[in-house]
Design an enzyme around this catalytic site. Structure first.
Site, PDB file in Angstrom:
ATOM      1  N   ASP A  26       9.784  68.542  77.458  1.00  0.00           N
ATOM      2  CA  ASP A  26       9.799  69.121  78.796  1.00  0.00           C
ATOM      3  C   ASP A  26      11.161  68.953  79.461  1.00  0.00           C
ATOM      4  OD1 ASP A  26       8.267  70.172  81.178  1.00  0.00           O
ATOM      5  OD2 ASP A  26       8.896  68.252  82.005  1.00  0.00           O
ATOM      6  N   GLU A  78      11.925  72.988  75.955  1.00  0.00           N
ATOM      7  CA  GLU A  78      11.802  73.830  77.139  1.00  0.00           C
ATOM      8  C   GLU A  78      13.155  73.748  77.837  1.00  0.00           C
ATOM      9  OE1 GLU A  78       9.735  74.247  81.501  1.00  0.00           O
ATOM     10  OE2 GLU A  78      10.357  72.339  80.671  1.00  0.00           O
TER      11      GLU A  78
END
Length: 735
Positions: free
Chosen positions: A410, A463
């Site tokens: 993330d 990401e």
């Protein structure tokens, strides 16, 4: 007091124990040789009497002060195996094995590797581990806290009294350790630390494998053993070439995919969810699931992205073995499991990593480097070897211990840029004057190198929302080493395009086609994730313009474009059936909407799209090769029509995609084709079975020598409104 005993007393050590300030209790407690024999010492607050038991012989120990220090001197040449018989002030009696009779378990090699940041299985040492040492069963505790004056293990077993089980500090590494006999699985514990300011405070174990259910936050001793049955799956995974396989990922938040009821803790367990979710995922044709973080977190509203337990599966849905069963079951059903993982930042909760040993330990000291102004969280000190080791070991842990097939990292952009989310004056440039976070870059390269070197075919996905180069490039070529990158640029452009009224789409045509300008700069995964259906962004179907029928038609066309476009695929749960409310972690998906025709038919359409994707090699085998995709028409902005082919190197496997993003029907549309032959429609989003108006091409289309779109041949077809039509090619000679 006996004179001989008095002469060997270490009053300073005894006072340090009394005031909970001794960082090397083993140097006094336990058995020690002295000039007159063997000196046995113990510290037992609230004890009235203590006896030393050797070979069933009891020797009463002398209370050397009123705080709980007891000692006895035995005329012997060597220490014998012993126990302590303690009588407490409530007249209860217990026979215990002395924790201070055991040597250190964290050896010099462990320390050296940890200090250098290369102890990749450090989770086997730090934390709480059930062990048998010298024939004695118990639990070994170890924690990194170099700035602490003293650290103790506390729990119900010792009245949460930090005086009773102080830990030994290993000077080189700053690790505190202690083996406590008799403690086993399900023991609740924390670490009590005393800072240099003299204040004591409690912390949960950073390396704990299990924790209490929120809002409680103590750590729990547990055993991670499990009888895995997925050896064949792992073997197959190791042999796969990621570039050559389809990946259609169903992104899931376990707590809200389905709930038993809408109460605060109305969750299904990992074991209950496994068969329900696997059955649905197989029905819909997904190859993988991706779970929003299952790492322990205190706040449901963070969806797991504010982690406090980097080595603990959340207790919301059951035990570690329950989650292992979940993964094992998915593998038995042919479904891969990807786990979201958050190395960029962590929350400020007092029981967690923040100011862990009284100072900035896991976080960077400088708030311009150590805090996210927008998120209210702390940033790891990526350049500190022990912190880097913590993060690398965490990523490896989920693959080794839980057999995860991939890690999705993330917020990578927030790690790469020193000025991410900051205004001028709020950040510090690197040593070259730039905004690149050199320490984070080194961590990512290090992590990805080790990850691929130690694991069996597991992948790691970034990401990353910027144009940072070579995210998926090899580390040896100065890339970061990820296997895949979420294509956030495509997502933003495409969603913006699809939200436009058809009248204005021609002015935004570049948003639809621009992604192919950089499609081969990285290895991409196309995503329509949870981030697109929260915080007022509304659901996917309600982003679409027009009346309700138009919204669903637009969404079918959008999903068709996503499927046909090069790249792996990811769709967040609920969007496959057109959930009309924005997603909330507080409630279950609106499964009742499947009683509505539009939602049920969209669900069927998404299943057929996945079937098309995973069964046609032309859809994925050349995903990262420009020869696998070719525009047939990408310039007709006035009509918002585009078309392209997907190709796997074999002409007979060619697929043609034709899109119409306006509500206009073209009864005799001329579409250029790359090859002479017959083109048969195999999917049409406007079919009535998908909720469309029924403008389909029921008969195969034989090409004619009519030039169109720069092609020598073309077909005449019905081009439905707000639609995608997919044709398969049959060579002319095959007729």
């Amino acid at each position: 007091m006996e004179q001989e005993l008095y002469e060997v007393m270490n009053w300073g050590a005894m006072e340090a124990l009394e005031y909970s300030e001794h960082d090397d209790p083993h140097s006094w407690l336990g058995a020690h040789e002295c000039k007159n024999g063997i000196l046995y010492n113990t510290f037992q607050p609230t004890a009235k009497a203590v006896s030393l038991k050797i070979a069933n012989k009891l020797t009463e120990m002398t209370a050397t002060d009123e705080a709980g220090n007891f000692s006895c001197l035995i005329k012997d040449k060597a220490a014998k195996k012993y126990t302590l018989v303690v009588t407490y002030d409530d007249n209860s009696t217990a026979e215990i094995i002395d924790p201070y009779s055991f040597g250190p378990q964290f050896n010099s090699e462990d320390e050296d590797k940890f200090i250098k940041g290369i102890h990749y299985d450090i989770y086997e040492k730090l934390g709480a581990h059930i062990r048998e040492i010298d024939g004695v069963k118990g639990t070994y505790f170890a924690v990194w806290a170099p700035n602490a004056v003293r650290v103790s293990v506390v729990g119900d077993f010792n009245l949460w009294d930090g005086r009773r089980h102080p830990m030994r500090k290993l000077r080189a590494s700053g690790v505190f350790e202690l083996f406590i006999p008799g403690i086993g699985a399900d023991t609740v514990y924390k670490f009590e630390l005393k800072g240099k300011n003299g204040l004591a405070f409690l912390k949960s174990d950073p390396y704990a494998n299990k924790t209490e259910l929120r809002p409680e936050n103590a750590s729990i001793v547990t055993d991670l053993s499990y009888d895995w049955k997925d050896a064949e799956w792992i073997k197959k995974r190791k042999a796969q070439n990621l570039d050559k396989i389809p990946m259609s990922v169903y992104e899931v938040h376990l707590g809200s995919w389905k709930k038993k009821d809408e109460s605060d803790n109305g969750f299904y367990s990992y074991r209950e969810l496994a068969p329900m979710l696997a059955k649905y995922v197989k029905k819909q044709g997904y190859t993988h699931i991706e779970l929003l973080p299952v790492m322990e977190h205190p706040f449901d509203g963070s969806w797991g992205y504010q982690v406090t337990g980097y080595f603990a599966a959340t207790s919301r849905y059951g035990s570690p073995q329950d989650f292992m069963y979940f993964v094992d079951y998915m593998h038995s059903e042919g479904i891969g499991v990807i786990l979201d993982w958050v190395p960029a930042h962590f929350p400020k909760d007092a029981f967690g990593l923040a100011r862990f040993d009284g100072g900035c330990l896991y976080e960077h000291k400088d708030p311009r480097l150590g805090e996210h102004p927008d998120w209210g969280t702390l940033i790891f000190d990526f350049g500190r070897p022990e912190v880097s080791n913590f993060l690398i070991a965490s990523a490896l842990f989920w693959v080794k211990k839980y057999h995860a097939d991939g890690i999705r990292m993330d917020a990578v952009a927030s790690m790469l840029y020193l000025d991410y989310g900051r205004q001028d004056g709020q950040w510090v440039a690197n040593k070259y004057g730039g905004n690149e976070n050199l320490e984070a870059i080194e961590l990512l390269k290090h992590l990805n190198s080790i990850f691929h070197g130690q694991n069996d075919g597991a992948i790691i996905i970034a990401e990353e929302s910027t144009a940072w180069p070579r995210i998926t490039g090899k580390v040896e070529d100065d890339g970061l080493g990820f296997d895949l990158k979420w294509n956030m640029g495509w997502m933003n452009d495409f969603v913006s395009y699809m939200k436009q009224d058809p009248l204005f789409k021609k002015g935004c045509h570049g948003m639809l086609t621009f992604s192919m300008m950089y499609a081969y700069s990285e290895k991409f995964m196309l995503v329509l994730s949870h981030d697109e259906v929260v915080h007022g962004k509304c659901s996917m179907v309600n982003k679409m313009p027009g009346y309700r029928a138009d919204k669903f038609a637009n969404l079918r066309a959008a999903y068709g474009f996503m499927t046909g476009h090069p790249g792996k695929k990811l769709l967040f749960m609920g969007q496959e059936f057109g959930q009309e409310c924005e997603w909330s972690e507080e409630r279950s998906l609106d499964w009742n909407q499947l009683d509505d025709e539009y939602n049920a038919k969209l669900q069927k359409y998404c299943a057929d799209l996945n079937k098309l994707y995973i069964t046609r090699t032309s859809m994925y085998e050349l995903d990262n090769d420009p020869s696998g995709f070719k525009w047939m028409s990408c310039l007709d902005a006035d009509h918002s029509i585009v078309s392209f082919i997907r190709y796997d190197g074999k002409k007979e496997n060619t697929l043609l995609f034709v899109f119409n993003f306006t509500p206009v029907v073209y009864e005799k549309y001329i579409q250029g084709v790359p090859f002479k032959g017959t083109w048969k429609e195999i999917l049409n989003s406007d079919s009535e079975k998908y909720g469309g108006t029924g403008h389909v091409n029921s008969r195969a289309k034989k090409s004619k020598s009519i030039e169109k779109d720069g092609q020598r041949d073309s077909i005449e077809m019905i081009l439905p409104p707000l639609s995608v039509c997919v044709f398969e090619y049959k060579p002319a000679k095959a007729e």
